[in-house]
Write a protein that holds these residues in place. Structure first.
Motif, PDB file in Angstrom:
ATOM      1  N   MET A   1       4.091   3.946  -6.976  1.00 27.93           N
ATOM      2  CA  MET A   1       3.704   5.306  -7.325  1.00 27.93           C
ATOM      3  C   MET A   1       3.731   5.513  -8.831  1.00 27.93           C
ATOM      4  O   MET A   1       3.341   6.547  -9.323  1.00 27.93           O
ATOM      5  N   ASN A   2       4.250   4.517  -9.516  1.00 27.10           N
ATOM      6  CA  ASN A   2       4.218   4.584 -10.966  1.00 27.10           C
ATOM      7  C   ASN A   2       2.772   4.532 -11.438  1.00 27.10           C
ATOM      8  O   ASN A   2       2.027   3.628 -11.070  1.00 27.10           O
ATOM      9  N   PRO A   3       2.344   5.534 -12.227  1.00 28.61           N
ATOM     10  CA  PRO A   3       0.943   5.548 -12.636  1.00 28.61           C
ATOM     11  C   PRO A   3       0.558   4.330 -13.461  1.00 28.61           C
ATOM     12  O   PRO A   3      -0.619   4.040 -13.642  1.00 28.61           O
ATOM     13  N   ARG A   4       1.567   3.611 -13.970  1.00 29.95           N
ATOM     14  CA  ARG A   4       1.241   2.457 -14.803  1.00 29.95           C
ATOM     15  C   ARG A   4       0.779   1.265 -13.990  1.00 29.95           C
ATOM     16  O   ARG A   4       0.223   0.323 -14.528  1.00 29.95           O
ATOM     17  N   PHE A   5       1.045   1.295 -12.690  1.00 26.36           N
ATOM     18  CA  PHE A   5       0.590   0.180 -11.884  1.00 26.36           C
ATOM     19  C   PHE A   5      -0.910   0.268 -11.676  1.00 26.36           C
ATOM     20  O   PHE A   5      -1.463   1.362 -11.551  1.00 26.36           O
ATOM     21  N   PRO A   6      -1.570  -0.885 -11.634  1.00 23.48           N
ATOM     22  CA  PRO A   6      -3.005  -0.855 -11.368  1.00 23.48           C
ATOM     23  C   PRO A   6      -3.231  -0.239  -9.994  1.00 23.48           C
ATOM     24  O   PRO A   6      -2.419  -0.417  -9.089  1.00 23.48           O
ATOM     25  N   PRO A   7      -4.317   0.530  -9.833  1.00 28.26           N
ATOM     26  CA  PRO A   7      -4.558   1.185  -8.549  1.00 28.26           C
ATOM     27  C   PRO A   7      -4.748   0.150  -7.441  1.00 28.26           C
ATOM     28  O   PRO A   7      -5.257  -0.940  -7.675  1.00 28.26           O
ATOM     29  N   VAL A   8      -4.280   0.532  -6.237  1.00 27.12           N
ATOM     30  CA  VAL A   8      -4.447  -0.356  -5.094  1.00 27.12           C
ATOM     31  C   VAL A   8      -5.903  -0.267  -4.641  1.00 27.12           C
ATOM     32  O   VAL A   8      -6.428   0.830  -4.479  1.00 27.12           O
ATOM     33  N   PRO A   9      -6.574  -1.418  -4.456  1.00 30.29           N
ATOM     34  CA  PRO A   9      -7.970  -1.369  -4.023  1.00 30.29           C
ATOM     35  C   PRO A   9      -8.095  -0.608  -2.706  1.00 30.29           C
ATOM     36  O   PRO A   9      -7.240  -0.727  -1.832  1.00 30.29           O
ATOM     37  N   ILE A  10      -9.164   0.155  -2.599  1.00 27.12           N
ATOM     38  CA  ILE A  10      -9.355   0.990  -1.414  1.00 27.12           C
ATOM     39  C   ILE A  10      -9.424   0.134  -0.151  1.00 27.12           C
ATOM     40  O   ILE A  10      -8.970   0.542   0.918  1.00 27.12           O
ATOM     41  N   VAL A  11      -9.936  -1.083  -0.296  1.00 26.41           N
ATOM     42  CA  VAL A  11     -10.024  -1.997   0.857  1.00 26.41           C
ATOM     43  C   VAL A  11      -8.628  -2.267   1.417  1.00 26.41           C
ATOM     44  O   VAL A  11      -8.408  -2.265   2.636  1.00 26.41           O
ATOM     45  N   ALA A  12      -7.674  -2.484   0.484  1.00 22.33           N
ATOM     46  CA  ALA A  12      -6.313  -2.779   0.911  1.00 22.33           C
ATOM     47  C   ALA A  12      -5.720  -1.582   1.642  1.00 22.33           C
ATOM     48  O   ALA A  12      -5.074  -1.718   2.677  1.00 22.33           O
ATOM     49  N   VAL A  13      -5.946  -0.383   1.078  1.00 22.70           N
ATOM     50  CA  VAL A  13      -5.420   0.826   1.709  1.00 22.70           C
ATOM     51  C   VAL A  13      -5.986   0.949   3.117  1.00 22.70           C
ATOM     52  O   VAL A  13      -5.255   1.194   4.083  1.00 22.70           O
ATOM     53  N   LEU A  14      -7.291   0.759   3.234  1.00 27.42           N
ATOM     54  CA  LEU A  14      -7.928   0.904   4.537  1.00 27.42           C
ATOM     55  C   LEU A  14      -7.406  -0.145   5.513  1.00 27.42           C
ATOM     56  O   LEU A  14      -7.121   0.157   6.675  1.00 27.42           O
ATOM     57  N   ALA A  15      -7.243  -1.377   5.023  1.00 26.51           N
ATOM     58  CA  ALA A  15      -6.751  -2.435   5.901  1.00 26.51           C
ATOM     59  C   ALA A  15      -5.349  -2.105   6.400  1.00 26.51           C
ATOM     60  O   ALA A  15      -5.047  -2.249   7.589  1.00 26.51           O
ATOM     61  N   ALA A  16      -4.491  -1.638   5.492  1.00 26.39           N
ATOM     62  CA  ALA A  16      -3.118  -1.322   5.888  1.00 26.39           C
ATOM     63  C   ALA A  16      -3.111  -0.169   6.893  1.00 26.39           C
ATOM     64  O   ALA A  16      -2.382  -0.197   7.887  1.00 26.39           O
TER      65      ALA A  16
ATOM     66  N   VAL B   1       0.834  -1.206   0.000  1.00 20.91           N
ATOM     67  CA  VAL B   1       0.000   0.000   0.000  1.00 20.91           C
ATOM     68  C   VAL B   1       0.871   1.261   0.000  1.00 20.91           C
ATOM     69  O   VAL B   1       0.586   2.233  -0.696  1.00 20.91           O
ATOM     70  N   LEU B   2       1.967   1.230   0.750  1.00 21.14           N
ATOM     71  CA  LEU B   2       2.831   2.413   0.817  1.00 21.14           C
ATOM     72  C   LEU B   2       3.539   2.659  -0.514  1.00 21.14           C
ATOM     73  O   LEU B   2       3.767   3.797  -0.912  1.00 21.14           O
ATOM     74  N   VAL B   3       3.896   1.587  -1.232  1.00 17.98           N
ATOM     75  CA  VAL B   3       4.624   1.748  -2.487  1.00 17.98           C
ATOM     76  C   VAL B   3       3.672   2.086  -3.642  1.00 17.98           C
ATOM     77  O   VAL B   3       3.924   2.988  -4.436  1.00 17.98           O
ATOM     78  N   ARG B   4       2.555   1.362  -3.724  1.00 17.03           N
ATOM     79  CA  ARG B   4       1.698   1.487  -4.896  1.00 17.03           C
ATOM     80  C   ARG B   4       0.487   2.390  -4.667  1.00 17.03           C
ATOM     81  O   ARG B   4      -0.087   2.895  -5.623  1.00 17.03           O
ATOM     82  N   GLY B   5       0.074   2.518  -3.432  1.00 17.83           N
ATOM     83  CA  GLY B   5      -1.149   3.280  -3.177  1.00 17.83           C
ATOM     84  C   GLY B   5      -0.910   4.778  -3.277  1.00 17.83           C
ATOM     85  O   GLY B   5       0.204   5.254  -3.075  1.00 17.83           O
ATOM     86  N   ARG B   6      -1.952   5.489  -3.654  1.00 19.67           N
ATOM     87  CA  ARG B   6      -1.828   6.944  -3.620  1.00 19.67           C
ATOM     88  C   ARG B   6      -3.006   7.493  -2.837  1.00 19.67           C
ATOM     89  O   ARG B   6      -4.139   7.410  -3.284  1.00 19.67           O
ATOM     90  N   PHE B   7      -2.724   7.990  -1.664  1.00 17.84           N
ATOM     91  CA  PHE B   7      -3.780   8.500  -0.806  1.00 17.84           C
ATOM     92  C   PHE B   7      -3.188   9.587   0.075  1.00 17.84           C
ATOM     93  O   PHE B   7      -1.972   9.609   0.308  1.00 17.84           O
ATOM     94  N   PRO B   8      -4.020  10.500   0.539  1.00 18.57           N
ATOM     95  CA  PRO B   8      -3.485  11.569   1.396  1.00 18.57           C
ATOM     96  C   PRO B   8      -2.890  10.979   2.668  1.00 18.57           C
ATOM     97  O   PRO B   8      -3.428  10.019   3.217  1.00 18.57           O
ATOM     98  N   GLY B   9      -1.754  11.511   3.080  1.00 22.96           N
ATOM     99  CA  GLY B   9      -1.139  11.041   4.321  1.00 22.96           C
ATOM    100  C   GLY B   9      -0.260   9.827   4.124  1.00 22.96           C
ATOM    101  O   GLY B   9       0.139   9.175   5.087  1.00 22.96           O
TER     102      GLY B   9
END
Lengths: 276, 277, 341
Positions: free
Chosen positions: B1-16, A85-93
């Motif tokens: 952070m490479n825009p070419r990567f598929p977006p990380v699902p919001i569920v994963a972001v929230l879980a992390a 998530v830290l490497v690929r995700g893009r979110f505030p914070g």
């Protein structure tokens, strides 16, 4: 080498720098560890074995190594998720979250210990939620696990993160053009590439957990035979001035964890070679 | 952070974020809430206690000795390891990193075995009339052991990546070894060195397990801040314990912030290297 | 100042990097060390600067033996392949470094240093850029700063390690000319390492060709071009056509059918005849066949088949291209012979 100790080099200062280094390493690391390696044998082989065979010692070793393995195993998927998530995700914070990862590493263990205890004690924010159901988090096994997972998390995240960052987008794109679905890409393309790093992180988290003292003893309850970790038993033996007994336990811990780390390293090297 | 990567699902972001928040942020928040809940006055009063002040002084003293020793040793070792090829180089590096995989408790124990009863060096220090174990020297030695590899781990990878061409250039331009070191080597690694020193200092001031073993827990004399926190906590003086824990947690946060800022600097530095190469 | 190397021998591990190299450069000469990678040329250059030590052999600068003289006391200006500019210093501070680190008694005053830096910035044509940092410069500019920094110490000689290696073709050409100009003006003995034969032949007074730690030939560019001493040199400095032959009784007989015997003064045994494509004469009628014709700028490239072998011929500008498939005869009279085996 031509029988020479150091390869010729125009840069100055090897002699003095090496002298300082040698004195520094010998005085602070080598001599003390040698003392540790030799001291147990003052009891004789039978004494050493007898000292290890007490049920309290065996229980402590089993708890320390078992809980540490379990904690490191939890840290692998958890750390991978956070790193991904830290490497690929893009979110505030995102950067703040990234900085948070190092907190368990930077926070003094005693401070972490009382902070975790405060949170998970029956009157704490989280402990209070489950206390009505008769579940104990602090002063029991779950508390120990929480402390060990807390201590080990940065190691997995920080070893996987750079590898994940260096993974070229092309590899995943090629897999996609060849018809792989996202879960297949993860399992067949991404995971093999980061497996060596995951394993290294596992080893580091495990080593940290086995030796962990400060963050555990506040939350563990420290019941002999039940929630008493091996490092605490070393402290107790020292407080009873049983130096040789403490050294036996310490040496046994070091040997066990170095053996495990060695095995992890071997496996990691083999995987890394195959990945190349 | 490479825009070419598929977006990380919001569920994963929230879980992390939930994992990070629950596991890491929440305990620290609970700690500060507890410390602040006492009211600022009572929290500050905790620092009026002479034993607490002694603990702060002792912690500063231990750090003031161990930080320079391990910094200088680390610099010398980094110079050897990153700039020269010699027999036993790998073994040396292994020994330097060894303290990282040794339990803090064992890091303290080794000094008790050396200087405590029946220790190799016990007769010598007895004759000199120096108290090592259950005294400040023991605390310093235990701290030296646990903070041993911090500088080397920061410097060696960076120095190897930078290579020695700039130092060689300085030599061909007539610089003396000291000039070369002060004007080329040190400026090139200053941010990484500072990072190592910061981590070293944070660990030295926050170490608990290793100093527990050598301290003997004599109030007002051999308790560093983390040990004082434990003593207060076990004495049910929670407000004072939390106040002091809050202070150490603050030190950790400041260290992390400074380190993040320095890392940004170092990264810029290595980018420059890449660009020059 | 003059330079002399005597019997330089160097080993890396178990492999020898330099096998007894002898080399001389006269005062004010521009010498190029040319060779493929791994030929030992950079090691040799670093040895002159005192950045590398030889197992045996002597380095003499201005007639003085440099044994035991450290790099910082040799007074040579060394320009590194990747420039090795001090990244945390401005351009001006980089250039001034060698003056500022002198012992107090020999150190010029602040004003003198500032004036010298300004002079050098002018010399390298970047008078405005003294306050910049290295990472704010282009590759060519960095190269010139590295040169100015080396010149600042008024070196006894200038050593350049692949000075144009990291630059693109257009910048390279400009800098080459500029460097030769600079040399003409300063008259500084210069040794340059390069793997690019065009560069060496264009810039240097003399070129030493190295191969696997040995000097194959040292000569002026014209001399190298006219009479390469070995087959390796022949191949290395330009396009070559190679034809195996056997020498007996002062005659070279070709293994390829349809090529006439040629007089040759090598001792009897297997040999190699070598020519540049433009040195081969082509006339109509004969045992060979024209298999390909391509216009290459003003010249014409012809592929001729003799027996089973294809031979490339470069016709001079203005020559009429032969018809594809026509019969022809090759004139190899300009061939140089080298022993083979």
């Amino acid at each position: 080498m031509n029988g020479r100790f150091v390869r010729p080099n125009p840069l100055p200062g090897f002699g003095p720098a090496f002298g300082v280094t040698l004195a520094w390493v010998a005085l602070i690391v080598l001599i003390p560890l040698t003392a540790l390696a030799l001291r147990p044998w003052s009891l004789g082989i039978t004494g050493v074995l007898a000292s290890l065979e007490s049920p309290r010692v065996l229980a402590a070793l089993k708890l320390s190594f078992g809980a540490s393995l379990a904690a490191a195993a939890i840290n692998v998927p958890l750390g991978l998720l956070v790193a991904w998530v830290l490497v690929r995700g893009r979110f505030p914070g995102r950067q703040l979250a990234d900085a948070l990862v190092d907190l368990p590493f930077a926070l003094p263990t005693a401070v972490a210990g009382i902070a975790l205890t405060t949170l998970y004690a029956p009157n704490g924010w989280i402990g209070g939620l489950v206390a009505p159901f008769g579940i104990d988090l602090a002063y029991a096994m779950p508390g120990i696990m929480v402390a060990l997972v807390f201590a080990g998390l940065p190691y997995v995240v920080r070893t996987v993160q750079p590898v994940l960052m260096d993974l070229p987008a092309e590899v995943e794109e090629v897999a996609a053009t060849l018809g792989a679905r996202p879960p297949q890409i993860l399992v067949r393309v991404v995971l093999p590439a980061i497996l060596p790093a995951l394993l290294t992180g596992f080893g580091m988290a495990f080593a940290r957990a086995v030796g962990e003292y400060g963050s555990v003893i506040f939350i563990a309850g420290n019941m002999p035979g039940l929630t008493e970790i091996a490092p605490l038993l070393i402290v107790i033996r020292l407080e009873q001035f049983d130096y040789a007994g403490a050294a036996v336990l310490a040496l046994a811990m070091l040997m066990l964890s170095f053996t495990m780390l060695g095995a992890v390293n071997l496996l990691q090297q083999r995987l890394a070679r195959r990945a190349r | 952070m490479n825009p070419r990567f598929p977006p990380v699902p919001i569920v994963a972001v929230l879980a992390a974020l939930a994992a990070l928040g629950g596991l890491v942020l929440l305990p620290v928040a609970a700690l500060f809430a507890e410390a602040a809940g006492q009211g600022l006055g009572r929290a500050l009063a905790a620092f009026d206690d002479p034993d607490s002040l002694a603990a702060i002084r002792l912690t500063l003293l231990v750090a003031a000795i161990s930080v320079p020793v391990n910094t200088l040793g680390g610099l010398a070792a980094s110079w050897c390891i990153a700039r020269f090829r010699f027999t036993g180089r790998g073994v040396l590096l292994t020994f330097i990193e060894l303290p990282l995989s040794v339990s803090p408790v064992i890091s303290g124990l080794v000094w008790v075995l050396l200087f405590g009863a029946q220790g190799w060096f016990a007769p010598a220090v007895d004759r000199l009339g120096v108290q090592v174990i259950f005294a400040t020297p023991g605390l310093v030695l235990a701290t030296l052991f646990v903070t041993f590899p911090f500088v080397v781990r920061q410097l060696v990878p960076l120095m190897q990546a930078q290579g020695s061409e700039e130092e060689e250039a300085a030599l061909t331009l007539g610089a003396s070894p000291w000039r070369m070191f002060w004007h080329v080597t040190l400026p090139n690694v200053r941010w990484a060195l500072l990072q190592g020193v910061l981590l070293l200092n944070a660990r030295a001031m926050g170490e608990f397990g290793a100093v527990t073993v050598v301290s003997g827990r004599i109030r007002g004399q051999t308790l560093t801040m983390p040990l004082q926190i434990e003593a207060l906590y076990n004495d049910f003086q929670a407000p004072a314990a939390f106040a002091m824990a809050g202070l150490l947690a603050l030190l950790a946060l400041v260290t992390l912030a400074a380190r993040a800022w320095l890392e940004w600097h170092t990264r810029r530095g290595t980018d420059k290297t890449m660009a020059t190469a | 100042m003059s330079l002399a190397l005597h019997g330089i021998f160097k080993q890396f591990g178990t492999t020898a990097a330099l096998h007894g190299v002898d080399l001389k450069a006269a005062e004010g000469e521009f010498l190029a060390l040319l060779g493929p990678s791994g030929s030992g040329k950079t090691t040799l250059l670093r040895m002159i600067a005192g950045l590398e030590t030889a197992e045996s052999g002597r380095v003499l600068i201005g007639g003085a033996d440099m044994a035991g003289v450290p790099a910082r006391a040799r007074g040579v200006g060394f320009v590194f392949q990747h420039y090795a500019l001090f990244r945390h210093m401005t351009v001006a501070d980089n250039i001034a470094f060698g003056l500022r680190v002198r012992p107090r008694a020999q150190r010029p005053g602040r004003a003198a240093i500032r004036a010298r830096v300004a002079d050098l910035l002018g010399l390298v044509q970047m008078p405005e850029l003294g306050a910049r940092y290295p990472d704010q410069l282009s590759g060519g500019q960095r190269q010139r700063v590295a040169l100015a920094r080396a010149l600042a110490i008024e070196p006894r000689m200038l050593l350049l390690d692949e000075p144009f290696g990291a630059l693109d073709a257009a910048v390279r050409r400009d800098l080459r000319r500029w460097l030769r100009d600079l040399h003409n003006r300063t008259g500084l003995t210069t040794v340059m390492v390069t793997h690019d034969q065009a560069e060496a032949l264009e810039v240097a007074d003399r070129v030493a060709i190295l191969r696997a730690g040995r000097v194959e030939q040292v000569d002026t560019p014209a001399g190298l071009w006219a009479s390469p001493a070995t087959a390796f040199v022949h191949r290395f400095i330009g396009e070559s056509v190679e034809l195996p032959c056997t020498v007996a009784d002062g005659l070279a007989r070709f293994a390829v059918a349809g090529l006439p015997d040629l007089p040759c003064d090598l001792p009897a045994g297997p040999a190699l005849a070598m020519l540049r494509p433009h040195e081969i004469g082509l006339s109509a009628g004969g045992p060979a066949r024209v298999r390909g014709v391509a216009v290459a700028g003003p010249a014409v490239r012809v592929e001729v088949q003799a027996g089973e072998t294809m031979i490339e011929v470069l016709l001079p500008p203005g020559a009429a291209p032969p018809a594809l498939g026509s019969a022809c005869r090759l004139d190899l009279g300009a061939a140089r012979f080298y022993p083979r085996g």
